[in-house]
Each structure stands twice: as C-alpha cells, then as structure tokens.
Motif scaffolding. Structure first.
Motif, short mmCIF file in Angstrom:
data_model
loop_
_atom_site.label_atom_id
_atom_site.label_comp_id
_atom_site.label_asym_id
_atom_site.label_seq_id
_atom_site.Cartn_x
_atom_site.Cartn_y
_atom_site.Cartn_z
N VAL A 12 0.84 -1.20 0.00
CA VAL A 12 0.00 0.00 0.00
C VAL A 12 0.88 1.25 0.00
N GLU A 13 1.92 1.22 0.81
CA GLU A 13 2.83 2.37 0.91
C GLU A 13 3.52 2.66 -0.43
N LEU A 14 3.78 1.60 -1.19
CA LEU A 14 4.42 1.76 -2.49
C LEU A 14 3.57 2.64 -3.42
N PHE A 15 2.25 2.51 -3.31
CA PHE A 15 1.34 3.24 -4.19
C PHE A 15 0.90 4.59 -3.62
N THR A 16 0.93 4.73 -2.29
CA THR A 16 0.35 5.94 -1.67
C THR A 16 1.33 6.71 -0.80
N GLY A 17 2.50 6.13 -0.51
CA GLY A 17 3.55 6.85 0.20
C GLY A 17 3.18 7.37 1.57
N GLU A 18 3.49 8.63 1.79
CA GLU A 18 3.32 9.27 3.10
C GLU A 18 1.87 9.29 3.54
N ALA A 19 0.94 9.36 2.60
CA ALA A 19 -0.49 9.41 2.95
C ALA A 19 -0.89 8.18 3.76
N PHE A 20 -0.43 7.02 3.35
CA PHE A 20 -0.77 5.81 4.10
C PHE A 20 -0.05 5.77 5.43
N ARG A 21 1.20 6.18 5.47
CA ARG A 21 1.94 6.16 6.73
C ARG A 21 1.25 7.03 7.78
N ARG A 22 0.82 8.22 7.36
CA ARG A 22 0.12 9.12 8.31
C ARG A 22 -1.20 8.52 8.77
N GLU A 23 -1.97 8.01 7.82
CA GLU A 23 -3.30 7.48 8.17
C GLU A 23 -3.20 6.22 9.01
N SER A 24 -2.22 5.38 8.73
CA SER A 24 -2.08 4.14 9.50
C SER A 24 -1.74 4.43 10.95
N LEU A 25 -0.96 5.48 11.18
CA LEU A 25 -0.65 5.88 12.56
C LEU A 25 -1.90 6.35 13.29
N LYS A 26 -2.73 7.13 12.60
CA LYS A 26 -3.99 7.60 13.19
C LYS A 26 -4.90 6.41 13.53
N ILE A 27 -5.00 5.46 12.60
CA ILE A 27 -5.85 4.28 12.83
C ILE A 27 -5.36 3.49 14.03
N ALA A 28 -4.03 3.28 14.09
CA ALA A 28 -3.46 2.51 15.21
C ALA A 28 -3.70 3.22 16.54
N GLU A 29 -3.56 4.55 16.56
CA GLU A 29 -3.80 5.31 17.78
C GLU A 29 -5.25 5.22 18.22
N THR A 30 -6.17 5.31 17.27
CA THR A 30 -7.60 5.23 17.58
C THR A 30 -7.94 3.87 18.20
N ILE A 31 -7.42 2.81 17.59
CA ILE A 31 -7.71 1.45 18.09
C ILE A 31 -7.10 1.24 19.46
N TYR A 32 -5.88 1.71 19.65
CA TYR A 32 -5.24 1.53 20.95
C TYR A 32 -5.98 2.29 22.05
N ARG A 33 -6.40 3.51 21.72
CA ARG A 33 -7.12 4.33 22.70
C ARG A 33 -8.42 3.65 23.15
N GLU A 34 -9.05 2.96 22.22
CA GLU A 34 -10.34 2.35 22.51
C GLU A 34 -10.23 0.96 23.12
N THR A 35 -9.20 0.18 22.70
CA THR A 35 -9.14 -1.23 23.08
C THR A 35 -7.91 -1.61 23.89
N ALA A 36 -6.92 -0.71 23.94
CA ALA A 36 -5.61 -1.00 24.57
C ALA A 36 -4.87 -2.10 23.82
N HIS A 37 -5.23 -2.30 22.55
CA HIS A 37 -4.56 -3.29 21.69
C HIS A 37 -3.59 -2.59 20.75
N GLU A 38 -2.39 -3.13 20.64
CA GLU A 38 -1.48 -2.70 19.59
C GLU A 38 -1.92 -3.35 18.29
N VAL A 39 -1.92 -2.61 17.19
CA VAL A 39 -2.31 -3.18 15.90
C VAL A 39 -1.12 -3.92 15.31
N THR A 40 -1.21 -5.25 15.25
CA THR A 40 -0.11 -6.07 14.74
C THR A 40 -0.54 -6.97 13.59
N ASP A 41 -1.76 -6.78 13.12
CA ASP A 41 -2.31 -7.69 12.12
C ASP A 41 -2.61 -7.02 10.78
#
Length: 762
Positions: A543-572
């Motif tokens: 995904v990063e190959l096609f979208t670059g920095e946009a995916f890196r930024r968004e994936s960090l936001k998604i991981a933070e949202t999930i961790y805040r809600e579930t206390a789970h690190e996104v590893t999958d």
C-alpha cells in the motif's frame, strides 16, 4: 509401483513422433498413440510422448506424473478419467485463472462442467455435472462438509501438486490427498519437476510413476554473470533498475520475453525506466508512478500487487495479443499460470554461507526451474531460451547447484515445520493451522480422525506432530469447541469458513471492545473486529508503495484510535483494510483500482458474510454494511453503494466523499438528492472528484458518469447473488433461487438479528 522415465530423446512435431522410455533398466522406443483410438474429440492426430506413455502404462489406481511445464499434462487428466468413470471427474488447481482455463478446455469433452472457483456464492447452483473444476480450498471445503459432489468422486486430479511445499497452502493439499488415500478415490497428481518425486509417489500409493525429461520445445539454458553482462553494455554509473533493464537489452532476446525479478520494488522501477528512458508504453493501469504516454512497444509488470482484473488482462495480451512483448514478473508467475514465452530472463542473487559452506540463492533453485518452464511456445517457437543472470556467485557455482537440486528429499510445508511471514490476526498462527488440521478430519471421521491424519505425509515424516495435534484437541475441549469427542456446532461453522477457534476468540474480544468506537467510527470499529476472519496478510509495504506518506500518516492515526479504545497494539495489518475501506486510494490518479490482495477481497467477503450470518452476533444491517466494506472498499455509512453496477471503488468513494461533505446519514439520502437533481449534491460530487482529477473536463466527464449510474439505481440496495446466497443459509438453496432481492433481504433481516451477542459454543 511401476516407474517409467520418458527420455529427452523422445520427439513430437504436433502430428507424429516417437516415445523413448527407460523401463526396468531397458530403453524402449515406441510409436505415439493415434488420437482416433480414443473416445475423445481431440484436435490432433496423435498423443504426444507424455500422453502416450500414460495411455500405454496406466492400468488403474493412483498415479504421479512429474514433468516439465507445458508438456501436455492436462490431457493425461482426461485419459485418467477414461479409466475411472464410475463417479464424478474432479480437477483441482491452485488459481482461479487456471480453473477457468480448464473449464473452457473441458467443455469440449463434457456436456457441461461444474465450477467452484473460491466464491461461496457459486454454491447457490448445485453441482450435478459429471465433471467439476475447483480450487484447492473449494475442494477442501467440500470434503470437510461432505458435499455431494465430493462424495460422488470417481477420479480426482490434483494439478500443480508441487504447491504442497508452499507454507500458505501446502496443508490444504495434504489434507485433501489424505482423504483420497483413506477413501480409495483414484488420484492423479500432476507435478512440475520436483525434488524427491519418488517419495511423493510412494506417499500417495501410486501404482504408476512417470518422470519425464522430454520437453515439447527444447530448452537452451545460458547462465551469465551480471557484472560481465554490464561491462559488455558499457553502461555509465546507473541505478539498480537501469542496470537491470540494460542487462535485458544486452541479452537481445526475441519474441515474447518474460523477465523474472527478485523484488517487486525493482520490477516497478524497471517498468518506469522502460517507459521514461526507452519509450515503451506501459500496459499496467494501477502504478506507483505516473506513466508517460508512449507509442513504443508494450511492457508490463505481473505481480501480487497488480489488481486481479489487470493481471488477467495482462495475461491475455501477453498470451495472444500483439502489443505486449516484454513482461516483468515476480516468482508468483512461475506457479499456476499457463503463460509460455519465447525467452525467459531470470535474475538470481547468490550468497555463500560460511556455516554450511554452501551457496544460497534467491529465488530458490526449484523456483528458478519453474520459471525456466515458461520458455518455449509449442507450435510457435522451435526452441525456448533461458537466460539466468547471476550476481554474488559464479556461473559454475549456480550450474552445479542446479544439477544437485533435484537430489534433495521431498518435503511438504508441514513436514518442514510451520513458519509464517508477515502479520496475522490470530494470537497464535501455528495453533490456528493445527486446529483446522485437526477439526477437518474430526468432522469427517469422528473418533477415527487420528487414523486419517496418520495418512498425511507430514505426520508420517514427523510422528511428533500427532502429539501436538492431541494437545490441541485437549485445549479445544477445555475451550468448549469439542464435547464428547465431537466438534460443536460452532466449531463446524468456523471450519466451513476456514476460521480457527483461536481467531474466533480474538473476534469476540474485539467486538466487545469496539462497541463505543462503532458509534463514532464504524468503519474502523467493525473492520478491526472482523479482521481475524480475513485470511489475507494485507501487506502494508504494498500500500505504501502506491500511496507513500499518505498511508503512513493514516495508518498511525488508525493505530492510535484502536489503541485508545481497546488498549490493543495493531499487529495484524488492520490499518491496510481500514485505509482501503476509507477510500484511501481515491486521491491517487495513477491507481486505477485497489492493488494486490485487496482486489481479491470480494471472495473473502462472501465467506465473511456466510460466517457472520450463521453466528448471528450482529444485526443484519451491520453485517450487510461490514461485508460490503470488505467487498467494495467504501466506508460503512455509504457501503451499500458497492452493490451498484457501474460505480466500482473510485466512483463509489467519490459519492461517499460527497455524502460526507453534505453530512448525509447514509447512501440513500445521497442517491435521492442526486435523483431529484439537487444542485448541492451535484456540486459535492464534483468537489469530491476534483480531489482525484486536476482538469475541469475530467471532473465533468466523471461526474456525468456517476450521475448516470445513480439514476439507474433501484431500491433496495444490495448484490442480488450475494443476498440470495446468504438467504439460502436459512431457507435452502432451491427456495433462495426463487427469491426476489426484496424477499431475500426480508429473510435476512428476520433471521440475522444479532441476538446471540455471546455465542453459545455448543
């Protein structure tokens, strides 16, 4: 076991020839079998040497053929059927492309042919045909569930059986083979050249083993050193991709040429060099760069990141078209795709291991041999050419290792030990694989499961594996998935969808933890919850190959949202699935459709829908939208747009963005606004499209196409085939086929209520 070796000196020109075999230490020269002797409408005068050998020496029972690619193994499947006509003829292969190719081929010999290509929606149509073509997974599902068409099997052909060595799919083939052995179903295994083939033949209890050295088109192999090749080209300082393309140019191949590269990024970069520096037109539509429109000859790149629809178009053009003459590829093309070429160029990197005092090569040399098998187009080229370009080792070292590769022992993926790459949704991938390996035979054979599994090659090779399986059995009993020695109803539901109990446990925990998040961000919440049910690895690097920095930024936001809600690190790699369904690829004009594994998610979505409906842990509205997010990549509130013909990922996400701009609650409000001709809705669509298209003309053109598609929409929304299939879970296949879309939805809303929020494991 009778062993026949077909010698390289055998000959065939399409109409006549000679078969030379080594049998019991004696060389025999035999004439080829005339086609008129067979009760088949064959389009040629004689069988070729391989087919003749099978016709002459096969008398019944199981058989193994180990032969180079494109040597006519497929017709031996029909010869096998002629000797085993008491039940259904089942042919299985690894890819949907190969299945549909054989479907067309076999229709010449059968009144009709049944298909199971991996999409469970196909199960709406009952298989009554004498012949069935199917993927490995479809065959395994049928065997586990005792589907009638598998129970009536009279002849089973497993093509590309060497895939049994593959870590992700090898266990599937092993289980199917063990069922055939246990139940006496005549089995023909077709393999390319493979190490330890005799051991494979013994395991499947073959009465006949044919090993062929003969190739329909003779192969000429040239091993060249990369450094020496570049010196000849007198190339100034250059990037790796420029060196790679220059090396291919220096080889001066003719006709259709396959170029196997060791890495995807190098392949994409080489494609860009071909386009920018050599003026060649690029056939791919989904790219990690913006291509220049050129008039030169065509070039393309075939790899796992290319959307399925584009891969199939590339294969068709390379095989039968005139525009595409050079095709770059990764090793995935070496298996399961019938795509011959005049020449094959293979880039191989060697490294000397000081611990073992041996060279190691990437790709491995068995894969190199598979790649070589694509060289030579029968009837179109007199000889196939293989150019192996090696770096990090000498030509002689590579040639020596190639010679010894076939002397290695036979191994399956499981007998080599379980090893997995990438992220996985289950807390213990090894236990997940072993639990399904156990539950399949337990469902089919009950308390006799241990005898059935003892027939697998991996257990015969490693008896300790049986002890691990017994430990898994005890653990599943403690967890409530096995009672009184029998799998529970829930366990059977999970196995039917290729989901392990460990993945289900992860799902239930996630579903409970995202309850609050589902109210605010349903796309993130529900996709994170169902991720354990989706088998694809979903590689973030692709995904990063096609979208670059946009995916890196968004994936960090998604991981933070999930961790805040579930206390789970996104590893999958849940962030890949969520980015896709948020329309993350929409702004990137060079991406025509979601790349790689994401393009195959419609098949996964059908299995997901089947399981969620049977589990009944969510109301159908939630199930429907979640399944359509996975299927079409459109956010939750507007996901049902994915069922509208003519929209697809990009136009569907343009509408979803327009709906979000207007703060509409769902797609129905947006559709009605556009149908009523409200100016604000049309302007919002154009504003959304301007995020992807830079010119006013392009925006206007796309907006017109989107509005026309919306104007054709008829309520209620939903994919009719998918809805009928899901309804069949409750009213049966025959009744479901008679339902209208409205009636199917009524059945589903009535039966899928989410009342079993806590699933009873019994």
């Amino acid at each position: 076991m009778e062993t026949i070796k077909i010698l390289e000196s055998s000959q065939f020109d399409g109409e006549s020839g000679v078969l030379e075999v080594l049998k019991e230490g004696e060389v025999k020269k035999l004439g080829l079998t005339p086609a008129e002797e067979l009760p088949l409408p064959l389009p040629f005068k004689t069988l070729n040497p391989l087919q003749t050998a099978f016709h002459l020496f096969y008398r019944g029972g199981n058989a193994l053929i180990s032969s180079p690619t494109s040597s006519g193994k497929s017709l031996t499947a029909l010869l096998f059927w002629l000797k085993n006509r008491k039940g259904k003829f089942i042919y299985t292969a690894p890819t949907r492309a190969l299945i549909w190719e054989k479907f067309k081929e076999f229709r010449q010999f059968f009144p009709s042919v049944g298909v199971r290509s991996g999409d469970v929606v196909e199960e709406l149509e009952e298989i009554t045909q004498e012949a069935v073509v199917c993927t490995y997974e479809s065959l395994l599902a049928a065997s586990r569930s005792r589907s009638r068409w598998f129970e009536e099997a009279g002849a089973l052909v497993i093509d590309e059986v060497h895939v049994i060595r593959d870590p992700s799919r090898g266990a599937v083939i092993e289980e199917v083979v063990s069922y055939a052995i246990n139940e006496g179903i005549p089995l023909l295994a077709l393999s390319a050249t493979i190490p330890g083939a005799v051991e494979l033949a013994k395991w499947i209890e073959a009465e006949l083993f044919i090993e062929s050295e003969w190739r329909p088109v003779p192969l000429e192999r040239k091993v060249v050193n990369m450094s020496k090749l570049l010196k000849r080209s007198k190339l100034p300082k250059a990037t790796p991709e420029e060196k790679l393309v220059a090396a291919v140019e220096e080889l001066k191949t003719e006709g259709k040429t396959l170029v196997f590269v060791p890495r995807k990024d190098l392949g994409w970069q080489a494609l860009q060099v071909e386009n920018a520096l050599y003026g060649r037109s690029v056939f791919n539509e989904t790219l990690p760069f913006e291509k220049e429109e050129k008039e030169g000859e065509g070039v393309a790149f075939h790899n796992a990141d290319v959307p399925q629809e584009e891969r199939e178009a590339i294969e068709r053009e390379f095989k039968g078209g005139e525009k595409l003459h050079r095709l770059y590829a990764t090793q995935t093309l070496a298996y399961g795709v019938n795509l011959p070429a005049d020449s094959v160029v293979i880039f191989v990197r060697g490294r000397f291991d000081r611990l073992t005092m041996e060279y190691r090569f990437f790709p491995d040399l068995l894969t190199v041999m598979q790649m070589e098998g694509r060289a030579g187009r029968f009837g179109l080229s007199e000889k196939g050419y293989s150019f192996i370009v090696v770096s990090g080792a000498s030509e002689k070292a590579l040639e020596r290792e190639l010679q010894s590769e076939l002397d290695k022992p036979f191994q399956t993926a499981l007998s080599q030990g379980l090893s997995f790459r990438g992220a996985v949704a289950c807390p213990n991938r090894e236990k997940s694989v072993l639990s399904l390996m156990l539950l399949g035979p337990l469902i089919r054979y009950g308390s006799d499961w241990e005898r059935a599994l003892s027939a697998t090659f991996s257990v015969k090779k490693n008896p300790l594996l049986l002890r691990e399986l017994k430990e898994i059995e005890q653990e599943l009993q403690q967890m409530g998935y096995i009672t009184d020695g029998k799998p529970t109803h829930l366990a059977k539901l999970l196995v039917a969808s290729f989901v392990s109990p460990y993945c289900y446990e992860e799902f239930t925990e996630r579903l409970q933890k995202v309850t609050g998040l589902a109210q605010r961000e349903p796309t993130t919440a529900y996709l994170y919850a169902v991720r354990p049910f989706i088998r694809r690895e979903l590689n973030p690097k692709s995904v990063e190959l096609f979208t670059g920095e946009a995916f890196r930024r968004e994936s960090l936001k998604i991981a933070e949202t999930i961790y805040r809600e579930t206390a789970h690190e996104v590893t999958d790699n849940s962030e890949v699935l969520i980015f896709y369904a948020q329309g993350g690829f929409f702004p990137f004009k060079q991406v025509a459709r979601p790349p790689g594994e994401l393009s195959s998610l419609p098949l996964e979505s059908s299995l997901l829908g089947q399981l969620l409906c049977r589990l009944n842990v969510m109301p159908f509205e939630t199930v429907h939208r979640t399944v359509m997010m996975v299927r079409s990549g459109i956010p939750y509130k507007f996901a049902l747009l994915g069922s509208v013909e003519g929209l697809g990922y990009m136009r569907g996400n343009a509408l979803a963005r327009a709906g979000k701009l207007l703060n509409y609650p769902n797609e129905i409000a947006l559709i009605n606004a556009i149908k009523e001709g409200r100016g604000e809705a049309l302007e919002a669509v154009k504003e959304a499209l301007s995020e992807r298209y830079s010119s006013v003309k392009s925006v206007e053109k796309e907006a017109t196409a989107v509005v026309k598609a919306v104007e054709r929409i008829k309520f209620p929304l939903g994919n009719p085939k998918l809805l009928k299939f899901l309804a069949s879970l409750f009213v049966g296949r025959r009744n479901a086929l008679k339902l209208t879309k409205e009636e199917a939805l009524e059945v589903l809303y009535r039966n899928v209520t989410g009342e079993k929020a806590t699933q009873d494991k019994s």
